[in-house]
Design an enzyme around this catalytic site. Sequence first.
Site, PDB file in Angstrom:
ATOM      1  N   HIS A   1     -97.728  46.628 -68.788  1.00  0.00           N
ATOM      2  CA  HIS A   1     -98.932  47.058 -68.066  1.00  0.00           C
ATOM      3  C   HIS A   1     -98.761  48.395 -67.351  1.00  0.00           C
ATOM      4  CE1 HIS A   1     -99.090  42.562 -68.202  1.00  0.00           C
ATOM      5  NE2 HIS A   1    -100.271  42.849 -68.697  1.00  0.00           N
TER       6      HIS A   1
ATOM      7  N   ASP B   1     -95.040  47.345 -65.300  1.00  0.00           N
ATOM      8  CA  ASP B   1     -94.093  46.387 -65.885  1.00  0.00           C
ATOM      9  C   ASP B   1     -94.043  46.657 -67.388  1.00  0.00           C
ATOM     10  OD1 ASP B   1     -96.205  45.044 -67.116  1.00  0.00           O
ATOM     11  OD2 ASP B   1     -96.208  43.360 -65.716  1.00  0.00           O
TER      12      ASP B   1
ATOM     13  N   SER C   1    -105.338  40.861 -69.321  1.00  0.00           N
ATOM     14  CA  SER C   1    -104.658  41.379 -68.128  1.00  0.00           C
ATOM     15  C   SER C   1    -104.990  42.835 -67.828  1.00  0.00           C
ATOM     16  CB  SER C   1    -103.143  41.239 -68.283  1.00  0.00           C
ATOM     17  OG  SER C   1    -102.707  41.964 -69.415  1.00  0.00           O
TER      18      SER C   1
END
Length: 352
Positions: free
Chosen positions: A330, A327, A37
């Site tokens: 991240h 978040d 990610s």
Amino acid sequence: MGHMHVLSLFFIQITLLVVMVAETKAKVPAIIVFGDSSVDTGNNNVISTVLKSNFKPYGRDFEGGLPTGRFCNGRLPPDFISEAFGLKPAIPAYLDPRYSISDFATGVCFASAGTGYDNATSDVLNVIPLWKELEHYKEYQNKLRAYVGDRKANKILSEALYLMSLGTNDFLENYYTFPTRRSQFTVRQYQDFLVGLARDFITDLYRLGGRKLSLTGVPPMGCLPLERTTNIMGQHECLPEYNDVSMEFNGKLEGMASQLKRELPGLKVVFTRTTYDTFSQIIRAPGAYGFQVTAMACCATGTFEMSYLCNEHSITCQDANKYVFWDAFHPTEKTNKIITQNLLPALLAEFQ
Ligand SMILES: *[C@@H]1O[C@H](CO)[C@@H](O)[C@H](O)[C@H]1NC(C)=O
């Protein structure tokens, strides 16, 4: 009439000239991305996993406010790197049906949020394993050859800059969450196991024609808000144990990368601890970068939410630029931008 003709010829010549200059100047014709990610630009949108981010408020500060599947309010490091190399400002995800080989010829992303070096890691959330990212890359090679011809395709593939960024999920989503790997390996042995897998992957990529690689180590994993949340006894400070694992793992990755450089003729690798170092600096002195919040993320309570738990019903901070994390897992676009700025000098010096 005659004037128009001369004028348009003139413009055609100028255009040709510009194109030729651009072609000789651009030593990196494409950016090709593998990983998790930290670099996934939207591949998880089309697979069946709960790990997605193609909904609001993700992408809030992306062009057009578009949730693309990037786990961020805006762009990711590969996007900024692409732009800095004179290529497009956002790298399309390989599985995104809105794009085709004409887009992918100058940059493509095979990354999948939640994946790791270890097959067992991608199994946890049913995302794309690293070996399959490489299968997609092989398919891409065939499409590229069909699109621009063998000669040009081989040139693009050997001169492209390959970015690899993963490893965090192997530790946090797999090793420290499930008992299987912990019963098989001590954490040091697991690091060695992962480094072996990274070595195999890079060797495969080399055999397939890749020559220029930027290998990114893991961030200080103990400082991710999700991990700080669990540090109840330690007043939600960064978890030193996880940060030590990050540092050790990065050191081993770096050693492997320099060994491969000696073994594989023509392979250029920039191993970068920049992500780790930049995060550490920012968390130590957030004010120097204009940040106000380091321990919690911008989205929702900022303590554990990501993916579907960070959604349009979440109360999200006003100004993400004041937050290091978007978040619970991240970084914000601003953090990504600072990381990239710190990384770029080494990349431009080695590859441009
Ligand atoms: C991971 O899975 C693929 C596909 O089943 C397999 O080819 C590969 O050997 C596996 N890697 C490891 C280290 O087990």
